[in-house]
Design a protein around this motif. Sequence first.
Motif, mmCIF file in Angstrom:
data_model
loop_
_atom_site.group_PDB
_atom_site.id
_atom_site.type_symbol
_atom_site.label_atom_id
_atom_site.label_comp_id
_atom_site.label_asym_id
_atom_site.label_seq_id
_atom_site.Cartn_x
_atom_site.Cartn_y
_atom_site.Cartn_z
ATOM 1 N N ASN A 206 0.816 -1.207 0.000
ATOM 2 C CA ASN A 206 0.000 0.000 0.000
ATOM 3 C C ASN A 206 0.853 1.261 0.000
ATOM 4 O O ASN A 206 0.568 2.237 0.699
ATOM 5 N N THR A 207 1.908 1.231 -0.808
ATOM 6 C CA THR A 207 2.773 2.387 -1.027
ATOM 7 C C THR A 207 2.906 2.566 -2.535
ATOM 8 O O THR A 207 3.247 1.621 -3.241
ATOM 9 N N PHE A 208 2.639 3.785 -3.018
ATOM 10 C CA PHE A 208 2.559 4.024 -4.454
ATOM 11 C C PHE A 208 3.297 5.296 -4.835
ATOM 12 O O PHE A 208 3.504 6.192 -4.013
ATOM 13 N N SER A 209 3.673 5.379 -6.106
ATOM 14 C CA SER A 209 4.465 6.517 -6.571
ATOM 15 C C SER A 209 3.621 7.731 -6.919
ATOM 16 O O SER A 209 4.104 8.863 -6.876
ATOM 17 N N SER A 210 2.338 7.520 -7.282
ATOM 18 C CA SER A 210 1.514 8.652 -7.715
ATOM 19 C C SER A 210 0.038 8.295 -7.671
ATOM 20 O O SER A 210 -0.345 7.123 -7.508
ATOM 21 N N LEU A 211 -0.794 9.310 -7.858
ATOM 22 C CA LEU A 211 -2.244 9.116 -7.868
ATOM 23 C C LEU A 211 -2.700 8.198 -8.988
ATOM 24 O O LEU A 211 -3.735 7.541 -8.888
ATOM 25 N N SER A 212 -1.926 8.154 -10.072
ATOM 26 C CA SER A 212 -2.328 7.348 -11.230
ATOM 27 C C SER A 212 -2.358 5.856 -10.916
ATOM 28 O O SER A 212 -2.952 5.080 -11.663
ATOM 29 N N GLU A 213 -1.757 5.441 -9.815
ATOM 30 C CA GLU A 213 -1.679 4.025 -9.465
ATOM 31 C C GLU A 213 -2.757 3.578 -8.484
ATOM 32 O O GLU A 213 -2.803 2.398 -8.118
ATOM 33 N N VAL A 214 -3.602 4.497 -8.028
ATOM 34 C CA VAL A 214 -4.526 4.160 -6.946
ATOM 35 C C VAL A 214 -5.959 4.517 -7.307
ATOM 36 O O VAL A 214 -6.221 5.248 -8.264
ATOM 37 N N GLU A 215 -6.892 3.993 -6.516
ATOM 38 C CA GLU A 215 -8.297 4.396 -6.605
ATOM 39 C C GLU A 215 -8.453 5.683 -5.806
ATOM 40 O O GLU A 215 -8.124 5.723 -4.614
ATOM 41 N N LEU A 216 -8.966 6.714 -6.436
ATOM 42 C CA LEU A 216 -9.054 8.022 -5.792
ATOM 43 C C LEU A 216 -9.898 7.983 -4.520
ATOM 44 O O LEU A 216 -9.629 8.719 -3.560
ATOM 45 N N LYS A 217 -10.892 7.108 -4.479
ATOM 46 C CA LYS A 217 -11.753 7.018 -3.307
ATOM 47 C C LYS A 217 -10.994 6.556 -2.061
ATOM 48 O O LYS A 217 -11.434 6.794 -0.918
ATOM 49 N N ASP A 218 -9.856 5.891 -2.271
ATOM 50 C CA ASP A 218 -9.065 5.396 -1.148
ATOM 51 C C ASP A 218 -8.131 6.455 -0.574
ATOM 52 O O ASP A 218 -7.521 6.241 0.478
ATOM 53 N N VAL A 219 -8.004 7.584 -1.280
ATOM 54 C CA VAL A 219 -7.117 8.657 -0.835
ATOM 55 C C VAL A 219 -7.879 9.593 0.091
ATOM 56 O O VAL A 219 -8.978 10.054 -0.238
ATOM 57 N N MET A 220 -7.302 9.878 1.246
ATOM 58 C CA MET A 220 -7.940 10.800 2.182
ATOM 59 C C MET A 220 -7.997 12.193 1.568
ATOM 60 O O MET A 220 -7.043 12.648 0.935
ATOM 61 N N SER A 221 -9.121 12.865 1.722
ATOM 62 C CA SER A 221 -9.256 14.228 1.219
ATOM 63 C C SER A 221 -8.313 15.159 1.967
ATOM 64 O O SER A 221 -7.962 14.922 3.128
ATOM 65 N N GLY A 222 -7.899 16.238 1.275
ATOM 66 C CA GLY A 222 -7.005 17.221 1.881
ATOM 67 C C GLY A 222 -7.604 18.610 1.784
ATOM 68 O O GLY A 222 -8.205 18.970 0.763
ATOM 69 N N TYR A 223 -7.419 19.393 2.838
ATOM 70 C CA TYR A 223 -8.028 20.727 2.898
ATOM 71 C C TYR A 223 -7.003 21.765 3.345
ATOM 72 O O TYR A 223 -6.134 21.482 4.171
ATOM 73 N N HIS A 224 -7.123 22.955 2.782
ATOM 74 C CA HIS A 224 -6.247 24.062 3.150
ATOM 75 C C HIS A 224 -7.112 25.219 3.637
ATOM 76 O O HIS A 224 -8.092 25.598 2.965
ATOM 77 N N VAL A 225 -6.761 25.754 4.791
ATOM 78 C CA VAL A 225 -7.556 26.817 5.403
ATOM 79 C C VAL A 225 -7.682 28.005 4.445
ATOM 80 O O VAL A 225 -6.674 28.489 3.907
ATOM 81 N N GLY A 226 -8.913 28.453 4.206
ATOM 82 C CA GLY A 226 -9.163 29.567 3.305
ATOM 83 C C GLY A 226 -9.423 29.156 1.872
ATOM 84 O O GLY A 226 -9.735 29.997 1.023
ATOM 85 N N TYR A 227 -9.302 27.837 1.584
ATOM 86 C CA TYR A 227 -9.556 27.312 0.240
ATOM 87 C C TYR A 227 -10.660 26.270 0.370
ATOM 88 O O TYR A 227 -10.506 25.295 1.119
ATOM 89 N N GLU A 228 -11.750 26.452 -0.322
ATOM 90 C CA GLU A 228 -12.948 25.652 -0.056
ATOM 91 C C GLU A 228 -12.936 24.265 -0.686
ATOM 92 O O GLU A 228 -13.734 23.408 -0.295
ATOM 93 N N PHE A 229 -12.047 24.012 -1.646
ATOM 94 C CA PHE A 229 -12.136 22.764 -2.400
ATOM 95 C C PHE A 229 -11.221 21.676 -1.841
ATOM 96 O O PHE A 229 -10.180 21.945 -1.251
ATOM 97 N N ASP A 230 -11.638 20.440 -2.074
ATOM 98 C CA ASP A 230 -10.844 19.267 -1.726
ATOM 99 C C ASP A 230 -9.614 19.218 -2.632
ATOM 100 O O ASP A 230 -9.722 19.353 -3.855
ATOM 101 N N LEU A 231 -8.433 18.986 -2.041
ATOM 102 C CA LEU A 231 -7.170 18.975 -2.795
ATOM 103 C C LEU A 231 -6.711 17.562 -3.155
ATOM 104 O O LEU A 231 -5.568 17.365 -3.570
ATOM 105 N N LYS A 232 -7.603 16.610 -3.006
ATOM 106 C CA LYS A 232 -7.251 15.209 -3.226
ATOM 107 C C LYS A 232 -6.659 14.942 -4.608
ATOM 108 O O LYS A 232 -5.730 14.148 -4.760
ATOM 109 N N GLU A 233 -7.183 15.596 -5.642
ATOM 110 C CA GLU A 233 -6.797 15.259 -7.009
ATOM 111 C C GLU A 233 -5.489 15.902 -7.457
ATOM 112 O O GLU A 233 -5.018 15.633 -8.562
ATOM 113 N N ASP A 234 -4.876 16.735 -6.630
ATOM 114 C CA ASP A 234 -3.590 17.346 -6.983
ATOM 115 C C ASP A 234 -2.467 16.317 -6.833
ATOM 116 O O ASP A 234 -2.349 15.660 -5.797
#
Length: 344
Positions: free
Chosen positions: A222-250
């Motif tokens: 369960n260690t991967f080099s990039s998002l392209s190797e995983v199911e996006l639903k398995d990645v925890m969402s990420g948030y930055h204060v003052g920015y309203e959108f989920d940063l998961k797809e970056d």
Amino acid sequence: MNKKQSKQIIRIALLLGTVISLFFVPWLLVKAWILPLPNTMQEQLDQAVDHGFEGVVVYVDQAGHTPQYLASGWHNREKQIPARPDALFKIASISKLYDAVAVTKLVSDGRLSLDKTLAGYLPSLVGRIENADKITLKLMIQHRSGIPNFTDAPNFWSNPTKSYEESLVLILDQPAHFPPGEDYEYCNTNYMLINKIMDDELGYSNFKFIQDEILSPLKLQNTFSSLSEVELKDVMSGYHVGYEFDLKEDEHGMLATAEDVGIFLRALNNGTLFAPGEQEIYSSIYEYEHGGWVPGYQSFAEYNKDLDAVVVAFYNTTDAKLYNWNLSEIINSRLFKIIEREQD
């Protein structure tokens, strides 16, 4: 003025300095620091969410005890999915530990040399990176090269580069920050160049080498080099204060579960990760724990020798002033205090 009076004045000055400094420290940090220690680790994670983190994941491996898998808050705030201990997370600069181990193994095999210079490895950079003929591989690993940090470029995180070439352009022809070996400055450019050097030597992606020489022997799946190797639903969402959108797809490089990072960190610290002679090389070039930060994700892989305990902590909320980073460090220290208390 006698000696006693002098001491009293010094105490008053120190007290005033402390009181004044508190006005410049967010009260949330003070609160997190002075609150009574919770009875359990789960309570401490719940408290972290109360402090403002959207979600927290923690893995604990203390020698002689069953590993603990803990989570609190949200895996995905918008969909109201609770935090998962097995979530994939962007581990950011924790990946430097894996890079340093890979370099160690290549040095041990005679395929790389710690004393060879950047000019020797990447001759096209001569005249484009100052002191390329004096910066050794070892200095780059140790952040003592003086090369400018490409992620410090203005507005970098609002529009990150997507390739080695784009990142390199940001620091070419820039003056060195200091002569090689004469100072220390944490620098992501060092490891970008190290990855390029490894790729050139191997003739293929260095992450495949990491898989073959580090992940597979440890049975880490369960260690991967990039998002392209995983199911996006398995990645925890990420948030930055003052920015309203989920940063998961970056895209920001390596992802792993807390457990996978913890197993790796245990093997790194107890030496089972190394073949004979390799640990001596590694100990001479890099550290045995690390933190990582990219927008929406801050991660910590820490080992306490006295407690013989590994703690991996993921926090999915960041901020521009790094208050949340400082808050995370306070929480991490309290987690180790809970382990120590339970041990007693």
